[in-house]
Motif scaffolding. Sequence first.
Motif, PDB file in Angstrom:
ATOM      1  N   ARG A 168     -28.849  19.074  29.772  1.00 37.99           N
ATOM      2  CA  ARG A 168     -27.730  19.249  28.852  1.00 37.99           C
ATOM      3  C   ARG A 168     -27.930  18.281  27.696  1.00 37.99           C
ATOM      4  O   ARG A 168     -28.658  17.298  27.801  1.00 37.99           O
ATOM      5  N   THR A 169     -27.223  18.525  26.610  1.00 36.09           N
ATOM      6  CA  THR A 169     -27.276  17.624  25.482  1.00 36.09           C
ATOM      7  C   THR A 169     -26.386  16.411  25.748  1.00 36.09           C
ATOM      8  O   THR A 169     -25.344  16.530  26.391  1.00 36.09           O
ATOM      9  N   ILE A 170     -26.809  15.268  25.260  1.00 36.37           N
ATOM     10  CA  ILE A 170     -26.046  14.046  25.511  1.00 36.37           C
ATOM     11  C   ILE A 170     -24.994  13.785  24.442  1.00 36.37           C
ATOM     12  O   ILE A 170     -24.221  12.846  24.553  1.00 36.37           O
ATOM     13  N   SER A 171     -24.942  14.604  23.434  1.00 37.90           N
ATOM     14  CA  SER A 171     -24.160  14.268  22.243  1.00 37.90           C
ATOM     15  C   SER A 171     -22.673  14.070  22.522  1.00 37.90           C
ATOM     16  O   SER A 171     -22.016  13.313  21.817  1.00 37.90           O
ATOM     17  N   THR A 172     -22.129  14.736  23.531  1.00 37.07           N
ATOM     18  CA  THR A 172     -20.695  14.613  23.793  1.00 37.07           C
ATOM     19  C   THR A 172     -20.410  13.785  25.051  1.00 37.07           C
ATOM     20  O   THR A 172     -19.299  13.825  25.589  1.00 37.07           O
ATOM     21  N   TYR A 173     -21.425  13.045  25.495  1.00 33.74           N
ATOM     22  CA  TYR A 173     -21.263  12.295  26.740  1.00 33.74           C
ATOM     23  C   TYR A 173     -21.504  10.808  26.531  1.00 33.74           C
ATOM     24  O   TYR A 173     -22.405  10.402  25.792  1.00 33.74           O
ATOM     25  N   THR A 174     -20.699  10.009  27.221  1.00 31.93           N
ATOM     26  CA  THR A 174     -20.976   8.596  27.323  1.00 31.93           C
ATOM     27  C   THR A 174     -22.312   8.399  28.041  1.00 31.93           C
ATOM     28  O   THR A 174     -22.617   9.119  29.000  1.00 31.93           O
ATOM     29  N   MET A 175     -23.072   7.443  27.581  1.00 27.73           N
ATOM     30  CA  MET A 175     -24.329   7.086  28.252  1.00 27.73           C
ATOM     31  C   MET A 175     -24.273   5.589  28.539  1.00 27.73           C
ATOM     32  O   MET A 175     -24.048   4.781  27.637  1.00 27.73           O
ATOM     33  N   GLY A 176     -24.457   5.244  29.791  1.00 23.49           N
ATOM     34  CA  GLY A 176     -24.344   3.849  30.183  1.00 23.49           C
ATOM     35  C   GLY A 176     -25.622   3.309  30.792  1.00 23.49           C
ATOM     36  O   GLY A 176     -26.464   4.056  31.292  1.00 23.49           O
ATOM     37  N   TRP A 177     -25.735   1.982  30.722  1.00 25.58           N
ATOM     38  CA  TRP A 177     -26.833   1.270  31.384  1.00 25.58           C
ATOM     39  C   TRP A 177     -26.228   0.318  32.415  1.00 25.58           C
ATOM     40  O   TRP A 177     -25.246  -0.385  32.115  1.00 25.58           O
ATOM     41  N   PHE A 178     -26.826   0.301  33.573  1.00 29.15           N
ATOM     42  CA  PHE A 178     -26.417  -0.580  34.649  1.00 29.15           C
ATOM     43  C   PHE A 178     -27.671  -1.278  35.182  1.00 29.15           C
ATOM     44  O   PHE A 178     -28.791  -0.856  34.887  1.00 29.15           O
ATOM     45  N   ARG A 179     -27.458  -2.324  35.976  1.00 29.54           N
ATOM     46  CA  ARG A 179     -28.603  -2.979  36.606  1.00 29.54           C
ATOM     47  C   ARG A 179     -28.214  -3.491  37.988  1.00 29.54           C
ATOM     48  O   ARG A 179     -27.044  -3.740  38.254  1.00 29.54           O
ATOM     49  N   GLN A 180     -29.229  -3.635  38.809  1.00 28.52           N
ATOM     50  CA  GLN A 180     -29.000  -4.163  40.155  1.00 28.52           C
ATOM     51  C   GLN A 180     -30.157  -5.073  40.523  1.00 28.52           C
ATOM     52  O   GLN A 180     -31.312  -4.638  40.558  1.00 28.52           O
ATOM     53  N   ALA A 181     -29.821  -6.321  40.789  1.00 24.15           N
ATOM     54  CA  ALA A 181     -30.797  -7.302  41.228  1.00 24.15           C
ATOM     55  C   ALA A 181     -30.809  -7.346  42.754  1.00 24.15           C
ATOM     56  O   ALA A 181     -29.814  -6.980  43.389  1.00 24.15           O
ATOM     57  N   PRO A 182     -31.884  -7.794  43.355  1.00 27.74           N
ATOM     58  CA  PRO A 182     -31.949  -7.858  44.823  1.00 27.74           C
ATOM     59  C   PRO A 182     -30.801  -8.678  45.399  1.00 27.74           C
ATOM     60  O   PRO A 182     -30.515  -9.779  44.943  1.00 27.74           O
ATOM     61  N   GLY A 183     -30.133  -8.116  46.395  1.00 23.52           N
ATOM     62  CA  GLY A 183     -29.049  -8.815  47.052  1.00 23.52           C
ATOM     63  C   GLY A 183     -27.742  -8.828  46.291  1.00 23.52           C
ATOM     64  O   GLY A 183     -26.775  -9.455  46.731  1.00 23.52           O
ATOM     65  N   LYS A 184     -27.718  -8.161  45.148  1.00 21.44           N
ATOM     66  CA  LYS A 184     -26.495  -8.147  44.340  1.00 21.44           C
ATOM     67  C   LYS A 184     -26.007  -6.723  44.149  1.00 21.44           C
ATOM     68  O   LYS A 184     -26.762  -5.759  44.313  1.00 21.44           O
ATOM     69  N   GLU A 185     -24.759  -6.606  43.782  1.00 24.33           N
ATOM     70  CA  GLU A 185     -24.196  -5.287  43.520  1.00 24.33           C
ATOM     71  C   GLU A 185     -24.630  -4.812  42.131  1.00 24.33           C
ATOM     72  O   GLU A 185     -24.950  -5.612  41.246  1.00 24.33           O
ATOM     73  N   ARG A 186     -24.621  -3.510  41.991  1.00 22.64           N
ATOM     74  CA  ARG A 186     -24.925  -2.944  40.681  1.00 22.64           C
ATOM     75  C   ARG A 186     -23.857  -3.361  39.688  1.00 22.64           C
ATOM     76  O   ARG A 186     -22.660  -3.342  40.006  1.00 22.64           O
ATOM     77  N   GLU A 187     -24.283  -3.710  38.483  1.00 20.38           N
ATOM     78  CA  GLU A 187     -23.332  -4.152  37.474  1.00 20.38           C
ATOM     79  C   GLU A 187     -23.535  -3.402  36.165  1.00 20.38           C
ATOM     80  O   GLU A 187     -24.649  -3.003  35.818  1.00 20.38           O
ATOM     81  N   PHE A 188     -22.456  -3.254  35.449  1.00 23.56           N
ATOM     82  CA  PHE A 188     -22.481  -2.613  34.138  1.00 23.56           C
ATOM     83  C   PHE A 188     -23.188  -3.519  33.142  1.00 23.56           C
ATOM     84  O   PHE A 188     -22.998  -4.737  33.143  1.00 23.56           O
TER      85      PHE A 188
END
Length: 120
Positions: free
Chosen positions: A27-47
């Motif tokens: 699908r096209t991304i033009s009408t959608y929010t696009m986010g980046w997250f990260r997760q380090a070892p032993g930690k929860e995923r974070e925005f």
Amino acid sequence: QVQLVESGGGLVQAGGSLRLSCAASGRTISTYTMGWFRQAPGKEREFVARTGWSGGSTFYSDSVKGRFTVSRDNARNTVYLQMNSLKPEDAAVYYCATPLEPYTYAYHYWGQGTQVTVSS
């Protein structure tokens, strides 16, 4: 079927830079929010950051504000995360995500992630 594929991760020295890409298909991304997250070892995923559907709206976590820049190229259906002044604590698997519905922030689709390693 929406697919997100991240790339651009790797090993970098502290203070260095990397640019991550997230290519979307299905699908096209033009009408959608696009986010980046990260997760380090032993930690929860974070925005980390997001770009709104208009492209002009961006938002960052306090930990990366001023160092990371999120952008999108709707024509290429791709989102980027430019990461400068990297710190060892930035090391993680980075994921991009997008919602099921347009004009919302409820993330539903996720990429497989790309590893970022920062050496001190």
